[in-house]
Design an enzyme around this catalytic site. Structure first.
Site, PDB file in Angstrom:
ATOM      1  CB  CYS A   1      24.116   1.182 -43.151  1.00  0.00           C
ATOM      2  SG  CYS A   1      22.819   2.190 -43.198  1.00  0.00           S
TER       3      CYS A   1
ATOM      4  CB  CYS B   1       8.554 -40.537  -5.218  1.00  0.00           C
ATOM      5  SG  CYS B   1       8.779 -42.654  -5.391  1.00  0.00           S
TER       6      CYS B   1
ATOM      7  CB  CYS C   1       5.756 -42.258  -7.887  1.00  0.00           C
ATOM      8  SG  CYS C   1       7.305 -41.818  -8.723  1.00  0.00           S
TER       9      CYS C   1
END
Length: 318
Positions: free
Chosen positions: A201, A121, A141
């Site tokens: 193959c 923040c 936060c």
């Protein structure tokens, strides 16, 4: 009405930004020289500065980051605006953001040695030198980070021993690209089955009956074996056609490496243009992610896959 009344009474004030006339109650002034501005101009200037630049501009005197919103007058005035003027001109949302940015600017200008910034923040706070983990006190936060490198706490590892977030994201992207390069997908519409080749193959047969070239990944249901070079001892540089018999492990290793190198380049270019790319150089070793490349395998009988031979003799579904 107030503006018209001011015009009538000759008490209107000219805004020094838009140069229109306003009533005195629509005007705010800077603190030192009382340069007048309308509330709309100050509002627009503050919004542009706060949300556009993310700071309060540059002080014309010190040439350093300003710690308050600077006067807009063309004479280079370095004055700010008092709290009442800002409250008058700015909506609550902008004023709140202004106070946050000003607080951080004042802290930065104070030159505090133990100042630590939250990488999430941007909040700054003083942290004792002995404390290595910063707990952001902002309620919205609450992020925890290493005070030195800004990554998530990694005690007891040193900062240089920790893979940064941008490197982790990049590595995962490269690993996914490498994995996708080994997998072939049936090109027939409505099928889309994924598989890898174990032996045999390069004309792959899907359970739905479609043919796929293992080298170029094209649908060769109509061409079948005619898709491949039919010239003995051809070096395939002039014919530019796919080879019927190759080492599948070497083919996969080459395709995986090419895909990994290409994705790693894209990751580096993307991260270099972002803010997080400034903190560290992204180092993605494609060869180490792929592992040691296999030695050429001697030709021999095809290894049966773990699926019915009549349906898919040389591949394994993924």
């Amino acid at each position: 009405h107030a503006r018209a009344e001011a015009e009538k009474n000759n008490t209107s004030v000219e805004c020094q930004c838009c140069f229109a006339n306003y009533a005195p109650q629509e005007i705010v002034c800077c603190k030192q020289k009382a340069h007048p501005f309308c509330v709309d101009c100050l509002h627009g200037f503050a919004k542009s500065q706060i949300f556009g630049s993310g700071n309060l501009g540059v002080d014309p005197k010190t040439k350093e980051r300003a710690t308050e919103l600077i006067c807009m007058h063309v004479d280079g005035c370095s004055s700010g605006f008092d709290t009442l003027s800002l409250q008058k001109a700015l909506p609550q949302q902008i004023l709140k953001k202004y106070n946050e940015i000003q607080f951080q600017a004042v802290l930065g200008a104070a030159g505090i040695d133990d100042l630590v910034e939250c990488p999430k923040c941007g909040f700054k706070a003083e942290l004792p030198e002995s404390q290595m983990i910063f707990h952001c006190p902002v309620a919205e936060c609450q992020h925890q980070s290493c005070r030195k490198c800004g990554e998530e706490p990694h005690i007891p590892l040193r900062c240089e021993e920790v893979e940064k977030k941008c490197e982790t994201k990049g590595r995962l992207r490269v690993e996914e690209a490498i994995s996708r390069a080994k997998i072939r997908t049936c090109p027939k519409k409505g099928c889309g089955k994924s598989f890898i080749k174990e032996s045999g193959c390069n004309k792959m047969t899907c359970a739905c009956g479609a043919y796929l070239c293992y080298i170029c990944r094209k649908d060769i249901t109509k061409e079948a074996y005619n898709h491949f070079c039919q010239t003995p001892h051809c070096d395939h540089k002039s014919c530019k056609r796919c080879v019927l018999h190759t080492n599948s492990e070497q083919d996969d290793a080459q395709a995986m490496r090419e895909a990994g190198v290409q994705e790693a380049k894209a990751v580096r270019e993307e991260i270099s243009t972002t803010k997080e790319g400034e903190a560290a150089e992204v180092n993605i070793n494609v060869d180490s992610l792929i592992g040691a490349q296999p030695e050429p395998r001697a030709k021999g009988p095809a290894i049966a896959a773990a699926l019915p031979r009549a349906v898919m003799p040389r591949m394994r579904t993924v």
